[in-house]
Scaffold this active site. Structure first.
Site, PDB file in Angstrom:
ATOM      1  N   THR A 365      20.476   1.650  -0.830  1.00 36.69           N
ATOM      2  CA  THR A 365      21.069   1.270  -0.802  1.00 36.69           C
ATOM      3  C   THR A 365      20.561   0.172  -2.809  1.00 36.69           C
ATOM      4  OG1 THR A 365      19.487  -0.978   0.290  1.00 36.69           O
ATOM      5  CG2 THR A 365      21.803   0.013   1.353  1.00 36.69           C
ATOM      6  N   ASP A 366      21.707  -0.763  -3.389  1.00 37.94           N
ATOM      7  CA  ASP A 366      21.366  -1.050  -4.604  1.00 37.94           C
ATOM      8  C   ASP A 366      20.965  -2.758  -4.375  1.00 37.94           C
ATOM      9  OD1 ASP A 366      22.703   0.840  -5.486  1.00 37.94           O
ATOM     10  OD2 ASP A 366      24.497  -0.142  -4.389  1.00 37.94           O
ATOM     11  N   SER A 391      18.884  -8.268  -6.385  1.00 38.30           N
ATOM     12  CA  SER A 391      20.674  -7.505  -6.113  1.00 38.30           C
ATOM     13  C   SER A 391      20.484  -6.958  -7.409  1.00 38.30           C
ATOM     14  CB  SER A 391      22.487  -8.421  -6.614  1.00 38.30           C
ATOM     15  OG  SER A 391      22.818  -7.494  -6.799  1.00 38.30           O
ATOM     16  N   ARG A 392      20.757  -5.265  -7.455  1.00 40.03           N
ATOM     17  CA  ARG A 392      20.707  -4.417  -7.976  1.00 40.03           C
ATOM     18  C   ARG A 392      21.573  -4.192  -9.504  1.00 40.03           C
ATOM     19  NH1 ARG A 392      17.535  -1.378  -4.298  1.00 40.03           N
ATOM     20  NH2 ARG A 392      16.088  -1.458  -4.847  1.00 40.03           N
ATOM     21  N   VAL A 393      22.639  -4.616  -8.805  1.00 39.17           N
ATOM     22  CA  VAL A 393      23.461  -5.041 -10.097  1.00 39.17           C
ATOM     23  C   VAL A 393      23.424  -6.307 -10.803  1.00 39.17           C
ATOM     24  CG1 VAL A 393      26.554  -5.169 -10.154  1.00 39.17           C
ATOM     25  CG2 VAL A 393      25.563  -3.977  -8.344  1.00 39.17           C
TER      26      VAL A 393
END
Length: 528
Positions: A365-366, A391-393
């Site tokens: 997951t991101d 959250s990698r975004v």
């Protein structure tokens, strides 16, 4: 002499022709040689392929080929309630088709099983339906674009500190009874605000849950007028292990239908821990070798090929139409710019996120939202541990006004967490440290949120901004909730243009000053 040779040749030909007939039948048919625990072993089906649907003659029961052995085929039944009527010696035949499900807008508002059949007693599915495969390749890199459009959850903690973008995969992880499903339901309910302008179609996949729990969730969605854009794919605890394994794949195929039509979809898997356990059960019954924690070696592939299908599709129409593995039934309707956002849920044991399945999903997951039992028991809702959650975004999935205040909030909370542990020892702290701790506690109080109460993004920005500016330092902690209600009520009643600017991503000095003035007037009213 010639007569003898002729008779010998005749018998040899007859024998070969007989064997040829048997061989040709065994390529398309099989004979059940063993049945039990939802698993059927069949001799024959020589031309069958992995994942093919097979049917048992005269019984209308379907199975899926999962093992291709040297002398037999391992079949998993897709309907456990009827498995007892299959006996040794029964015929099973190929369909030459992989597992398909029928999708379409007629599914909205309905509860279906992983086979696509309605189970909500509302009759058959209406409207045009398209047949699509349950298993599909994920879109290649060339067909994707960066995740930058926010999927607003209505939860202050998430939208400010752990933002989710359309096309992202964000994991919700934590022990049982920590509010994982509640967060997922709140996210679905919040999408109602955007349905007229920018709809997000929601698919809730229930895996191995009690039928009463699924009915309760459906009732909550109906009561909050959120069922008309939602589909529930249900495989409850009484269903076979195979139904629990394939429920997420069926839900993903429905989500891909909306994504490929250029629209936004959200899928929630509740939860993938139970899917992994069901897959382990099937694998052990098929006599596959177990590995770590008795899971088979391909359990990572089970989850990766599922979650990789969530993506933001490129807006270029010509490129999107060439996307790999598009079903023929919907090829003419494909548009670019669609997205499928995945929110898988994983249950941990005693907060252990380092065990096999949690680490697998975290790596796929991101980002993850970690819910902590201790926070939940201390009355913090949602019980999110922001130091482990990520959250990698990040800010790419936030509007400009939220991005401005969230950076300050994250810094404040990081300082607060670092210094809070010292205050527990009872040692004397200097005034600047006490201010940081007080500010952190105020922010924690602001970030608390009741169930089924998603916030508008403008309301979130307005209240979090006041917290980061330390305007509430003289208010007792127990009055923060009262201030928030009065403050947001005043803004929504008298300052709609102000909120509209925040909603459009504008937060300049003039708007900041107005927010502060409204807050100060509410503080003075509370003090009086």
């Amino acid at each position: 002499m010639s007569d003898i040779k002729y008779s010998e040749i005749s018998s040899i030909l007859k024998k070969h022709l007989y064997n040829f007939k048997i061989e040709s039948k065994l390529s398309e048919y099989g004979v059940v040689v063993q049945v039990g625990d939802g698993i059927v072993r069949s001799f024959g089906l020589n031309l069958s392929f992995y994942g093919e649907i097979v049917e048992f003659d005269k019984k209308k029961i379907k199975g899926i080929v999962l093992n291709l052995e040297e002398d037999h085929v391992g079949i998993v039944l897709l309907n456990s309630s009827q498995r007892i009527i299959i006996k040794e010696g029964d015929l099973v035949r190929r369909t030459k088709k992989p597992f398909f499900i029928k999708v379409g807008r007629g599914l909205l508002g309905r509860v279906i099983n992983p086979l696509g059949d309605p189970i909500d007693e509302k009759g058959s599915i209406s409207g045009t339906l398209f047949e699509v495969p349950v298993e599909r390749k994920a879109p290649g890199v060339i067909y994707r674009e960066p995740v930058k459009e926010p999927l607003q959850t209505g939860i202050k903690f998430i939208d400010s500190m752990i933002p989710i973008g359309k096309g992202q995969r964000e994991l919700i992880i934590g022990d049982r009874q920590t509010g994982k499903t509640s967060i997922a339901i709140d996210i679905i309910i919040n999408q109602k605000k955007f349905f007229k302008k920018n709809p997000v179609y929601c698919i809730y996949v229930a895996i191995g849950q009690k039928a009463s729990t699924i009915a309760r969730i459906k009732k909550i969605l109906e009561d909050n007028n959120a069922m008309y854009y939602t589909i529930i794919v249900s495989s409850n605890a009484n269903d076979s292990a195979s139904m629990q394994v394939y429920a997420p794949f069926s839900g993903t195929s429905i989500g891909e239908y909306f994504r490929d039509l250029g629209e936004s979809a959200l899928i929630i898997y509740d939860d993938l821990s139970k899917q992994a356990i069901s897959y382990r059960e099937i694998s052990l019954l098929l006599r596959r070798p177990p590995g770590r924690e008795a899971y088979p070696g391909d359990v990572f592939y089970l989850h990766s090929r599922l979650l990789e299908r969530s993506s933001k599709i490129i807006r270029d129409q010509d490129i999107a139409k060439e996307m790999n593995d598009i079903p023929k039934s919907i090829k003419n309707f494909v548009k670019g710019g669609g997205s499928l956002t995945a929110i898988p849920i994983i249950e941990t044991q005693s907060g252990d996120i380092s065990s096999y399945i949690p680490t697998n999903i975290i790596s796929i997951t991101d980002g993850q939202i970690f819910l902590e039992k201790e926070l939940f028991n201390s009355g913090i809702r949602p019980a999110i541990n922001e130091s482990i959650s990520v959250s990698r975004v990040g800010g790419n999935a936030q509007i400009e006004s939220m991005r401005k205040i969230s950076a300050t909030l994250k810094l404040n909370q990081a300082q607060f967490k670092e210094l809070e542990s010292f205050s527990k020892f009872g040692s004397e702290l200097d005034s600047s440290t006490m201010k940081i701790i007080k500010k952190g506690r105020i922010n924690m109080e602001i970030l608390k949120q009741e169930l089924l109460n998603p916030y508008k993004i403008s309301d979130q920005i307005a209240i979090i901004y006041i917290g980061t500016k330390n305007i509430l330092e003289d208010i007792p902690i127990d009055k923060i909730n009262l201030f928030e209600k009065e403050y947001l009520f005043c803004l929504n009643k008298e300052h709609n243009k102000l909120l509209e600017s925040l909603n459009n991503g504008i937060l300049n000095d003039e708007i900041s000053k107005k927010l502060e003035n409204v807050a100060i007037s509410i503080i003075n009213k509370i003090k009086l």
